[in-house]
Design an enzyme around this catalytic site. Structure first.
Site, mmCIF file in Angstrom:
data_model
loop_
_atom_site.group_PDB
_atom_site.id
_atom_site.type_symbol
_atom_site.label_atom_id
_atom_site.label_comp_id
_atom_site.label_asym_id
_atom_site.label_seq_id
_atom_site.Cartn_x
_atom_site.Cartn_y
_atom_site.Cartn_z
ATOM 1 N N ASP A 10 0.853 -1.191 0.000
ATOM 2 C CA ASP A 10 0.000 0.000 0.000
ATOM 3 C C ASP A 10 0.890 1.243 0.000
ATOM 4 O O ASP A 10 1.720 1.421 0.899
ATOM 5 C CB ASP A 10 -0.861 -0.045 1.274
ATOM 6 C CG ASP A 10 -1.872 1.080 1.344
ATOM 7 O OD1 ASP A 10 -1.662 2.135 0.692
ATOM 8 O OD2 ASP A 10 -2.869 0.907 2.054
ATOM 9 N N ASP A 34 -5.718 7.656 -5.126
ATOM 10 C CA ASP A 34 -6.119 9.013 -4.760
ATOM 11 C C ASP A 34 -7.014 8.986 -3.507
ATOM 12 O O ASP A 34 -6.781 9.726 -2.537
ATOM 13 C CB ASP A 34 -6.881 9.601 -5.962
ATOM 14 C CG ASP A 34 -6.976 11.112 -5.937
ATOM 15 O OD1 ASP A 34 -6.329 11.737 -5.083
ATOM 16 O OD2 ASP A 34 -7.711 11.657 -6.788
ATOM 17 N N SER A 122 -2.263 5.137 -13.955
ATOM 18 C CA SER A 122 -3.194 4.912 -15.098
ATOM 19 C C SER A 122 -3.670 3.470 -15.261
ATOM 20 O O SER A 122 -4.504 3.208 -16.126
ATOM 21 C CB SER A 122 -2.604 5.390 -16.438
ATOM 22 O OG SER A 122 -2.592 6.799 -16.494
ATOM 23 N N TYR A 126 -8.148 4.257 -14.905
ATOM 24 C CA TYR A 126 -7.854 4.768 -16.250
ATOM 25 C C TYR A 126 -7.501 3.663 -17.266
ATOM 26 O O TYR A 126 -7.172 3.968 -18.416
ATOM 27 C CB TYR A 126 -6.765 5.838 -16.189
ATOM 28 C CG TYR A 126 -7.240 7.183 -15.632
ATOM 29 C CD1 TYR A 126 -8.587 7.412 -15.346
ATOM 30 C CD2 TYR A 126 -6.345 8.227 -15.393
ATOM 31 C CE1 TYR A 126 -9.025 8.635 -14.843
ATOM 32 C CE2 TYR A 126 -6.785 9.456 -14.883
ATOM 33 C CZ TYR A 126 -8.114 9.647 -14.614
ATOM 34 O OH TYR A 126 -8.537 10.872 -14.124
HETATM 35 N N1 AR6 Z 1 -1.426 1.621 -2.915
HETATM 36 C C1 AR6 Z 1 -0.824 1.264 -4.075
HETATM 37 N N2 AR6 Z 1 -1.499 1.033 -5.217
HETATM 38 C C2 AR6 Z 1 -2.847 1.157 -5.189
HETATM 39 C C3 AR6 Z 1 -3.558 1.536 -4.017
HETATM 40 C C4 AR6 Z 1 -2.784 1.777 -2.844
HETATM 41 N N3 AR6 Z 1 -3.351 2.142 -1.693
HETATM 42 N N4 AR6 Z 1 -4.886 1.594 -4.327
HETATM 43 C C5 AR6 Z 1 -5.013 1.255 -5.630
HETATM 44 N N5 AR6 Z 1 -3.797 0.972 -6.152
HETATM 45 P P1 AR6 Z 1 -5.905 4.054 -9.769
HETATM 46 P P2 AR6 Z 1 -5.506 5.547 -12.275
HETATM 47 C C6 AR6 Z 1 -3.413 0.559 -7.523
HETATM 48 O O1 AR6 Z 1 -7.286 3.713 -10.181
HETATM 49 O O2 AR6 Z 1 -5.753 4.342 -13.096
HETATM 50 C C7 AR6 Z 1 -8.934 8.063 -9.137
HETATM 51 O O3 AR6 Z 1 -10.336 8.160 -8.996
HETATM 52 C C8 AR6 Z 1 -4.510 0.069 -8.446
HETATM 53 O O4 AR6 Z 1 -4.800 -1.289 -8.159
HETATM 54 O O5 AR6 Z 1 -5.673 4.511 -8.383
HETATM 55 O O6 AR6 Z 1 -4.362 6.442 -12.627
HETATM 56 C C9 AR6 Z 1 -8.303 9.397 -9.494
HETATM 57 O O7 AR6 Z 1 -8.957 10.470 -8.834
HETATM 58 C C10 AR6 Z 1 -3.834 0.243 -9.798
HETATM 59 O O8 AR6 Z 1 -2.922 -0.833 -10.025
HETATM 60 O O9 AR6 Z 1 -5.266 5.212 -10.704
HETATM 61 C C11 AR6 Z 1 -8.494 9.437 -10.974
HETATM 62 O O10 AR6 Z 1 -9.804 9.862 -11.307
HETATM 63 C C12 AR6 Z 1 -3.007 1.514 -9.618
HETATM 64 O O11 AR6 Z 1 -2.899 1.689 -8.192
HETATM 65 C C13 AR6 Z 1 -8.321 8.002 -11.404
HETATM 66 O O12 AR6 Z 1 -8.653 7.228 -10.243
HETATM 67 C C14 AR6 Z 1 -3.614 2.775 -10.217
HETATM 68 O O13 AR6 Z 1 -5.027 2.763 -10.044
HETATM 69 C C15 AR6 Z 1 -6.899 7.677 -11.768
HETATM 70 O O14 AR6 Z 1 -6.856 6.381 -12.289
#
Ligand code: AR6
Length: 170
Positions: A10, A34, A122, A126
């Site tokens: 995490d 986020d 992403s 995304y």
């Molecule tokens: N620690 C590490 N990785 C994580 C965690 C965590 N606590 N939580 C999720 N992941 P994403 P994006 C992983 O969706 O695709 C938001 O709503 C997840 O499994 O967080 O860039 C923002 O406000 C995945 O592998 O980011 C934007 O609207 C990776 O982190 C949008 O999501 C990225 O997933 C951005 O989407």
């Protein structure tokens, strides 16, 4: 030593100088990384983001750009917020994903950070394919570390085993 590490875990728990947030252009929070950063970091981060929106970032943060705030209650010193591109099967947005990594590292280096943790930007909401995102992220970070005179460790923090395996194996 300049270094790249891979951790299954995490990102909000990382004891590093900078945690990179996969934000959206509003800077006002969302799901995934986020959501976790704002939840665990507390209201100080959102207050700092609101200040940014009230000032220079009135129209939000553009895709590929990066900006720093306090890390609130997180173990890190700063959060660097960046906006990854939404995956497109018809348009090549790779340069924007590379920009996220380059600009986040530039902002971190400007703060004097020695250690930076990145999520797999992403690849969640995304929808960017993990293999492609890993190739872009690793190449861009390796190039940056090669070129920068600063001593920096970059840790990729991957949330699930599959994403970890792809990044660590890339
Ligand atoms: N620690 C590490 N990785 C994580 C965690 C965590 N606590 N939580 C999720 N992941 P994403 P994006 C992983 O969706 O695709 C938001 O709503 C997840 O499994 O967080 O860039 C923002 O406000 C995945 O592998 O980011 C934007 O609207 C990776 O982190 C949008 O999501 C990225 O997933 C951005 O989407």
């Amino acid at each position: 030593m300049r270094d790249m590490e891979f951790v299954l875990g995490d990102i909000t728990e990382q004891d590093v100088d900078v945690v990179v947030n996969a934000a959206n252009s509003s800077l006002l929070g969302g799901g995934g990384v986020d959501g976790a950063i704002h939840r665990k970091g507390g209201p100080e981060i959102l207050a700092a983001c609101r200040d940014l929106r009230a000032g220079h970032y009135g129209r939000g943060l553009k895709t590929g750009q990066a900006v720093a705030t306090t890390a609130g209650n997180l173990p890190a010193k700063w959060v660097v917020h960046t906006v990854g591109p939404v995956w497109s099967s018809t348009e090549d947005r790779s340069e924007l994903l590379a920009d996220c990594h380059r600009n986040s590292l530039r902002v971190a280096a400007g703060l004097g950070a020695r250690s930076v943790a990145f999520p797999a930007i992403s690849t969640g909401i995304y929808r960017w394919p993990v293999e492609s995102a890993a190739a872009i992220a690793l190449t861009t970070v390796a190039d940056f570390l090669e070129a920068t005179p600063d001593i920096m460790t970059v840790r990729f923090v991957l949330f699930d085993q599959r994403t970890y395996d792809v990044f660590a194996g890339a």
